[in-house]
Write a protein that holds these residues in place. Sequence first.
Motif, PDB file in Angstrom:
ATOM      1  N   PHE A  27      -3.833  -1.052 -18.034  1.00  0.00           N
ATOM      2  CA  PHE A  27      -4.213  -2.330 -18.631  1.00  0.00           C
ATOM      3  C   PHE A  27      -5.122  -3.127 -17.699  1.00  0.00           C
ATOM      4  CE2 PHE A  27      -3.444  -6.890 -19.269  1.00  0.00           C
ATOM      5  CZ  PHE A  27      -3.844  -7.011 -20.601  1.00  0.00           C
ATOM      6  N   LEU A  28      -4.814  -3.109 -16.402  1.00  0.00           N
ATOM      7  CA  LEU A  28      -5.589  -3.879 -15.424  1.00  0.00           C
ATOM      8  C   LEU A  28      -6.820  -3.134 -14.916  1.00  0.00           C
ATOM      9  CD1 LEU A  28      -2.665  -5.352 -13.295  1.00  0.00           C
ATOM     10  CD2 LEU A  28      -4.053  -6.545 -15.012  1.00  0.00           C
ATOM     11  N   GLY A  29      -6.899  -1.848 -15.195  1.00  0.00           N
ATOM     12  CA  GLY A  29      -8.041  -1.064 -14.730  1.00  0.00           C
ATOM     13  C   GLY A  29      -7.969  -0.721 -13.255  1.00  0.00           C
ATOM     14  N   VAL A  30      -6.748  -0.538 -12.758  1.00  0.00           N
ATOM     15  CA  VAL A  30      -6.537  -0.160 -11.362  1.00  0.00           C
ATOM     16  C   VAL A  30      -5.673   1.089 -11.321  1.00  0.00           C
ATOM     17  CG1 VAL A  30      -6.751  -2.546 -10.550  1.00  0.00           C
ATOM     18  CG2 VAL A  30      -4.493  -1.636 -11.112  1.00  0.00           C
ATOM     19  N   THR A  31      -5.399   1.577 -10.121  1.00  0.00           N
ATOM     20  CA  THR A  31      -4.544   2.752  -9.997  1.00  0.00           C
ATOM     21  C   THR A  31      -3.067   2.345  -9.972  1.00  0.00           C
ATOM     22  OG1 THR A  31      -4.517   2.708  -7.588  1.00  0.00           O
ATOM     23  CG2 THR A  31      -6.309   3.954  -8.643  1.00  0.00           C
ATOM     24  N   LYS A  32      -2.210   3.319 -10.294  1.00  0.00           N
ATOM     25  CA  LYS A  32      -0.770   3.089 -10.214  1.00  0.00           C
ATOM     26  C   LYS A  32      -0.371   2.767  -8.777  1.00  0.00           C
ATOM     27  CE  LYS A  32       3.641   5.415 -10.885  1.00  0.00           C
ATOM     28  NZ  LYS A  32       4.024   5.775  -9.538  1.00  0.00           N
ATOM     29  N   ALA A  33      -1.052   3.390  -7.822  1.00  0.00           N
ATOM     30  CA  ALA A  33      -0.767   3.131  -6.409  1.00  0.00           C
ATOM     31  C   ALA A  33      -1.019   1.661  -6.057  1.00  0.00           C
ATOM     32  CB  ALA A  33      -1.609   4.036  -5.524  1.00  0.00           C
ATOM     33  N   SER A  34      -2.044   1.069  -6.643  1.00  0.00           N
ATOM     34  CA  SER A  34      -2.330  -0.352  -6.389  1.00  0.00           C
ATOM     35  C   SER A  34      -1.191  -1.222  -6.888  1.00  0.00           C
ATOM     36  CB  SER A  34      -3.627  -0.772  -7.074  1.00  0.00           C
ATOM     37  OG  SER A  34      -4.725  -0.156  -6.473  1.00  0.00           O
ATOM     38  N   VAL A  35      -0.719  -0.947  -8.091  1.00  0.00           N
ATOM     39  CA  VAL A  35       0.394  -1.724  -8.655  1.00  0.00           C
ATOM     40  C   VAL A  35       1.627  -1.565  -7.776  1.00  0.00           C
ATOM     41  CG1 VAL A  35       1.947  -1.988 -10.633  1.00  0.00           C
ATOM     42  CG2 VAL A  35      -0.492  -1.596 -11.014  1.00  0.00           C
ATOM     43  N   SER A  36       1.892  -0.359  -7.331  1.00  0.00           N
ATOM     44  CA  SER A  36       3.037  -0.107  -6.464  1.00  0.00           C
ATOM     45  C   SER A  36       2.919  -0.898  -5.165  1.00  0.00           C
ATOM     46  CB  SER A  36       3.138   1.384  -6.157  1.00  0.00           C
ATOM     47  OG  SER A  36       4.200   1.638  -5.272  1.00  0.00           O
ATOM     48  N   LYS A  37       1.744  -0.904  -4.575  1.00  0.00           N
ATOM     49  CA  LYS A  37       1.528  -1.657  -3.329  1.00  0.00           C
ATOM     50  C   LYS A  37       1.719  -3.149  -3.547  1.00  0.00           C
ATOM     51  CE  LYS A  37      -1.584   1.647  -1.142  1.00  0.00           C
ATOM     52  NZ  LYS A  37      -2.959   1.885  -0.676  1.00  0.00           N
ATOM     53  N   TRP A  38       1.221  -3.659  -4.668  1.00  0.00           N
ATOM     54  CA  TRP A  38       1.403  -5.089  -4.967  1.00  0.00           C
ATOM     55  C   TRP A  38       2.874  -5.428  -5.109  1.00  0.00           C
ATOM     56  CZ3 TRP A  38      -2.557  -4.936  -9.533  1.00  0.00           C
ATOM     57  CH2 TRP A  38      -3.845  -4.853  -9.023  1.00  0.00           C
ATOM     58  N   GLU A  39       3.620  -4.566  -5.800  1.00  0.00           N
ATOM     59  CA  GLU A  39       5.028  -4.837  -6.046  1.00  0.00           C
ATOM     60  C   GLU A  39       5.883  -4.731  -4.780  1.00  0.00           C
ATOM     61  OE1 GLU A  39       6.592  -2.622  -9.338  1.00  0.00           O
ATOM     62  OE2 GLU A  39       5.382  -3.722 -10.786  1.00  0.00           O
ATOM     63  N   THR A  40       5.468  -3.925  -3.832  1.00  0.00           N
ATOM     64  CA  THR A  40       6.231  -3.791  -2.582  1.00  0.00           C
ATOM     65  C   THR A  40       5.731  -4.747  -1.513  1.00  0.00           C
ATOM     66  OG1 THR A  40       4.791  -2.008  -1.822  1.00  0.00           O
ATOM     67  CG2 THR A  40       6.807  -1.368  -3.009  1.00  0.00           C
ATOM     68  N   GLY A  41       4.635  -5.443  -1.803  1.00  0.00           N
ATOM     69  CA  GLY A  41       4.110  -6.422  -0.850  1.00  0.00           C
ATOM     70  C   GLY A  41       3.245  -5.808   0.233  1.00  0.00           C
ATOM     71  N   VAL A  42       2.904  -4.528   0.088  1.00  0.00           N
ATOM     72  CA  VAL A  42       2.053  -3.864   1.074  1.00  0.00           C
ATOM     73  C   VAL A  42       0.640  -4.422   1.003  1.00  0.00           C
ATOM     74  CG1 VAL A  42       1.030  -1.650   1.737  1.00  0.00           C
ATOM     75  CG2 VAL A  42       3.435  -1.772   1.099  1.00  0.00           C
ATOM     76  N   SER A  43       0.195  -4.726  -0.211  1.00  0.00           N
ATOM     77  CA  SER A  43      -1.157  -5.249  -0.415  1.00  0.00           C
ATOM     78  C   SER A  43      -1.108  -6.313  -1.484  1.00  0.00           C
ATOM     79  CB  SER A  43      -2.098  -4.132  -0.837  1.00  0.00           C
ATOM     80  OG  SER A  43      -3.355  -4.648  -1.181  1.00  0.00           O
ATOM     81  N   GLN A  44      -1.883  -7.383  -1.312  1.00  0.00           N
ATOM     82  CA  GLN A  44      -1.929  -8.434  -2.312  1.00  0.00           C
ATOM     83  C   GLN A  44      -3.343  -8.712  -2.777  1.00  0.00           C
ATOM     84  OE1 GLN A  44       0.252 -11.923  -1.263  1.00  0.00           O
ATOM     85  NE2 GLN A  44       2.093 -10.781  -0.803  1.00  0.00           N
TER      86      GLN A  44
END
Length: 45
Positions: A27-44
Amino acid sequence: MNRLKLSENLAFLRRRSGRTQEELAVFLGVTKASVSKWETGVSQS
């Protein structure tokens, strides 16, 4: 002052809507890895 916790809010709202990380990523046009990083706080970004 309370700080906005993007990772917690994103994960909570995604789960509440019954969506997977993969569905949100598409939906956002990003990778699943990006969503995972956002949710774990690794990347914002």
